[in-house]
Design an enzyme around this catalytic site. Structure first.
Site, short mmCIF file in Angstrom:
data_model
loop_
_atom_site.label_atom_id
_atom_site.label_comp_id
_atom_site.label_asym_id
_atom_site.label_seq_id
_atom_site.Cartn_x
_atom_site.Cartn_y
_atom_site.Cartn_z
N ASP A 30 -7.51 10.63 -7.13
CA ASP A 30 -8.33 11.46 -6.26
C ASP A 30 -8.21 10.90 -4.85
O ASP A 30 -8.19 9.69 -4.65
CB ASP A 30 -9.78 11.42 -6.73
CG ASP A 30 -10.68 12.26 -5.84
OD1 ASP A 30 -10.33 13.42 -5.58
OD2 ASP A 30 -11.72 11.75 -5.41
N ASP A 64 -14.08 9.38 -8.02
CA ASP A 64 -15.42 8.91 -7.75
C ASP A 64 -16.47 10.01 -7.77
O ASP A 64 -17.65 9.73 -7.77
CB ASP A 64 -15.48 8.20 -6.39
CG ASP A 64 -15.23 9.16 -5.23
OD1 ASP A 64 -14.68 10.25 -5.47
OD2 ASP A 64 -15.59 8.82 -4.09
N THR A 112 -10.23 11.32 -1.91
CA THR A 112 -11.44 10.75 -1.33
C THR A 112 -12.03 9.71 -2.26
O THR A 112 -12.31 9.99 -3.42
CB THR A 112 -12.48 11.86 -1.06
OG1 THR A 112 -11.87 12.88 -0.26
CG2 THR A 112 -13.69 11.30 -0.34
#
Length: 833
Positions: free
Chosen positions: A343, A585, A345
């Site tokens: 991912d 996250d 970010t």
């Protein structure tokens, strides 16, 4: 001074982010939405309407129990076939009164305890899983505003939300004042989203600017966040090739162990004179003990125990590196991962905005100091913080007057001694302008926006300070362009380069704009230094699984990916035979992390993500992953060493059991003999050989390689023992023959230990010498010799033992160098170093 605009131009146009929430994300400020900013939209539900919805079950209450109960955990770890067999064996031995032969029972207790503690820990983590962390919600009922518990929100309730709030339930906006919502934890979109009347706000998202009145449209299990949470809560076990290989072996052994054990028991009773005679004279005890020795020898119970211990040791070592392993076999998986989905970010970037470039457009005195003054707002948002951090070398100008930022206007202004300056979205400040300065500025904006960056423009106002009520003047002079981008983790490029060298393909999967994601991937050298990367818009992904797998194989960077698509991409990769690791996250990553072979969550991520991940990087450092890979390799390579020790034992014990049944001989060993031999040639060396670092890259075919050596080695040991035992028993009696067979077993098995310890070094040689010395002491020390029912060998017995051991060494070396490589499909002996 109010917070600065993040409404900057980007690859997606003017609706850029408004930055992070000011404070209290997930907790309500003292007053929530103030009277001055609060929109109005009706009196809300009446008390009767609320009661009716509660009666109908239309509340926000959800089930918080995991599907894995403590009773189920206890059953799965205690009531297993092998635990049952070993428990019966221990009971039978204790009934004979020969307790020294029952010491093998401790393995059952320790192994079950490790499994129970590990799974109970995972259960507690899942039980604590929750995306919605706000303690209460603010609603309007009967025209009165009131705080209610999250569970007490009902369908059609009128919600009031403001900056810093977390949305408690899916709702539709009725009235709005500059509302901007951060949905990054849900959708992966890193930029807060502007909401207008009629738009939906999702449960679990955070309000970062403005206020709104909303009507609840979905509650409880139907909510967006809760649907993801419910999927994430489903119990699952990490797929481990090591554990699967061991379980396959145990299943095969379980098929034959019951009939063999019954036949072995019958043969021992028959040898001692039959059932009636054995009961009459008490010799049935000898038959029971001998039969138990055969059964225990066939069960590689120590292999299961050592596997659990090895995983636990790896988890402890990783914990010192700020890595939390939530399911022990997960440390093995990264050694096998060949595709790592990232991912953007929170993984490649740290989720913060940074000033990447400050481009002068014209020589305007005091422009930089004015920008620093605008950035100096102590209550500023992500943009002002990024500007302030990037302008630490600039003294802010003295502020004479200001115009606060408004998300509706998309600009703010300040007057200093050098004049008036306006900061905001370039296409707003220069709207309708075609003059040369404006055209040049907008061209630079488009160039930067094409890389996925956010851009804000500082313009000089030749006249007076603009007012909030009047349109912007048409003669604003472009002065500075501030280019903002997500702050890339300093370890991202180095870590990706490491995985590239290891042959692990990395794919970036994000809910953000594809151009933004591609720009970040290029900066971190996803495909190598200087190699540009193109992004793929996930809205164009096919829904057909076969076609999806083809597209996923062809592209490495994806934007606008929904949580369901992330999960589908993982499944598509797995359908092509890949072992998939997934990092993330946000809540939007939770489903993909759960279904990936190895889910890795960042320590600052959402609770749902951390709860379902197999591994959590507590300090959020992407650079920790190579260390996790090292532990996975150590586990796989070293367990391959020790598995051969255990399975060779299973093989020769099975051969001896069958031979004894056919020949109607007393079993060659007592259980205590097997305990001594197992400790010196399997238990102790396996523990030490499983510990040292091992950087061997993972090679498929773990089970085949292990069995290609263990089976022929076990045949050799079984044949040598039968030869020695069959030769000596008529000459010296059963007790002396058993003692000689035990010494032969230890001597030949130590050669296997030496093979598995190669390449030998100082401590390994010392280990083997110490084990051999312990075997000698077991015979030389009287009380130890008596405990293990051993005899001091005569000269004749010593000669037979020596010849048998040497023959066994030569045969096993031949197995290792010639036969095993052929069975494993390799041309040379397998090096496990």
């Amino acid at each position: 001074m109010s917070s600065l605009a993040d409404d900057a131009s980007s690859a997606t146009g003017p609706d850029g982010p408004a930055g992070a929430a000011s404070s209290g994300r997930g907790t309500r400020p003292a007053s929530g939405v103030t009277a001055a900013t609060q929109p109005v939209a009706g009196p809300g539900l009446s008390a009767g309407e609320v009661a009716a919805r509660v009666e109908a079950g239309q509340t926000n209450r959800t089930s918080r129990a995991t599907s894995r109960s403590l009773a189920a955990i206890l059953r799965s770890n205690v009531f297993t076939l092998f635990n049952l067999i070993l428990a019966v064996a221990v009971t039978l031995v204790l009934l004979t009164g020969r307790w020294p032969d029952a010491v093998f029972g401790f393995v059952v207790v320790v192994n079950a305890a490790i499994g129970i503690v590990t799974e109970y820990r995972a259960k507690r983590t899942l039980d604590r899983l929750s995306i919605l962390t706000a303690p209460s919600a603010r609603v309007r009922r009967d025209g009165v505003e009131q705080d209610v518990a999250l569970d007490d929100v009902v369908l059609d309730d009128v919600l009031l939300v403001g900056t810093g709030d977390q949305v408690p339930a899916d709702a539709q906006v009725l009235d709005v004042t500059g509302l901007e919502v951060d949905e990054s934890m849900l959708t992966g979109e890193s930029r807060p989203v502007h909401k207008a009347v009629g738009d939906e706000v999702l449960s679990g998202s955070a309000v970062v600017a403005g206020a709104a009145v909303c009507r609840v449209v979905r509650v409880g299990e139907e909510g967006y966040a809760q649907r993801i949470t419910s999927e994430a809560k489903k119990f699952s076990v990490v797929r481990s090739e090591l554990r699967e290989g061991v379980n396959k072996i145990l299943r095969v052994v379980s098929i034959g162990i019951v009939p063999v054990s019954l036949l072995l028991f019958w043969s021992q009773l028959y040898y001692t004179g039959g059932v009636r005679e054995s009961i009459a004279d008490g010799t049935w005890r000898d038959g029971v003990v001998a039969a138990v020795a055969g059964v225990v020898g066939m069960i590689p119970e120590g292999l299961v125990l050592l596997t659990s211990l090895n995983f636990a040791i790896a988890a402890t070592l990783l914990a010192r590196q700020q890595v939390l392993v939530q399911e022990l076999p997960a440390v093995e998986i990264l050694a096998r991962v060949d595709v790592l989905c990232l991912d953007k970010t929170g993984t490649l970037t740290d989720g913060h905005v940074a000033l990447t470039a400050l481009r002068p457009l014209a020589a305007v005195e005091g422009a930089r100091a004015a920008l620093a003054a605008l950035a100096a707002d102590p209550d500023g948002n992500a943009t002002s913080t990024a500007l302030a951090e990037g302008l630490t070398d600039t003294e802010p100008a003295a502020v004479r007057d200001t115009v606060p930022f408004s998300s509706a206007r998309k600009w703010s202004a300040v007057r200093t001694d050098a004049g008036a300056f306006v900061l905001g979205a370039p296409e707003i400040l220069l709207a309708g302008r075609t003059d040369a300065p404006a055209a040049a500025a907008l061209a630079e904006v488009r160039e930067s926006a094409g890389t996925g960056a956010r851009v804000v423009l500082l313009a000089h106002a030749p006249g007076a300070l603009p007012t909030a009520e009047a349109p912007l003047p048409a003669d604003l002079a472009p002065a500075l362009l501030a280019v903002l981008g997500e702050r890339i983790r300093p370890d991202a490029a180095q870590t990706l380069e490491y995985f590239r060298r290891q042959g692990t393909r990395a794919k970036v999967i994000s809910g953000d704009n594809p151009d933004t994601v591609a720009a970040i991937a290029t900066k971190v050298a996803l495909h190598g230094p200087g190699v540009p990367v193109e992004g793929f818009d996930a809205r164009d992904l096919p829904t057909d699984p076969g076609r999806l797998a083809e597209v996923v194989d062809a592209h490495d960077v994806y934007g606008r990916v929904t949580p369901e698509q992330k999960r589908a991409i993982v499944h598509a990769l797995q359908s092509r035979g890949h072992v998939v690791g997934m990092t993330g996250d946000g809540v939007n990553d939770a489903l993909a992390l759960k279904d990936a072979d190895l889910g890795i969550a960042m320590g600052n991520g959402a609770p749902a993500t951390k709860a379902v991940a197999r591994v959590v990087l507590v300090d959020g450092r992407f650079a920790t992953l190579p260390g996790v890979l090292g532990q996975g390799r150590r586990v796989m390579a070293n367990m391959e060493r020790v598995a051969s020790l255990f399975l060779a034992k299973t093989m020769y014990a099975a051969i001896l059991a069958v031979a004894v049944v056919l020949l109607v001989w007393p079993y060659p060993f007592l259980p205590r003999h097997m305990t001594l031999a197992g400790t010196l040639t399997i238990g102790v060396p396996a523990f030490f050989l499983a510990l040292p670092p091992n950087d061997r890259r993972y090679l498929a075919g773990f089970l085949r390689r292990v069995l290609s050596f263990a089976i022929p080695a076990g045949v050799v040991i079984g044949a040598v023992i039968l030869a020695v035992y069959g030769y000596l028993r008529p000459l010296v009696g059963t007790d002396d023959a058993r003692s000689a067979a035990t010494l032969v077993l230890i001597g030949v098995s130590l050669w296997i230990v030496g093979i598995q310890a190669r390449p030998l070094n100082g401590w390994k040689v010392l280990l083997i010498v110490a084990l051999a010395a312990c075997a000698v002491l077991a015979v030389a020390v009287p009380w130890v010799r008596d405990f293990f029912a051993l005899q001091v060998p005569t000269a004749q017995e010593s000669a037979v033992i020596a010849v048998a051991v040497v023959v066994g060494w030569v045969a096993i070396e031949g197995v290792y160098r010639v036969l095993s490589p052929r069975l494993a499909g390799t041309s040379t002996p397998q090096s496990i170093s």
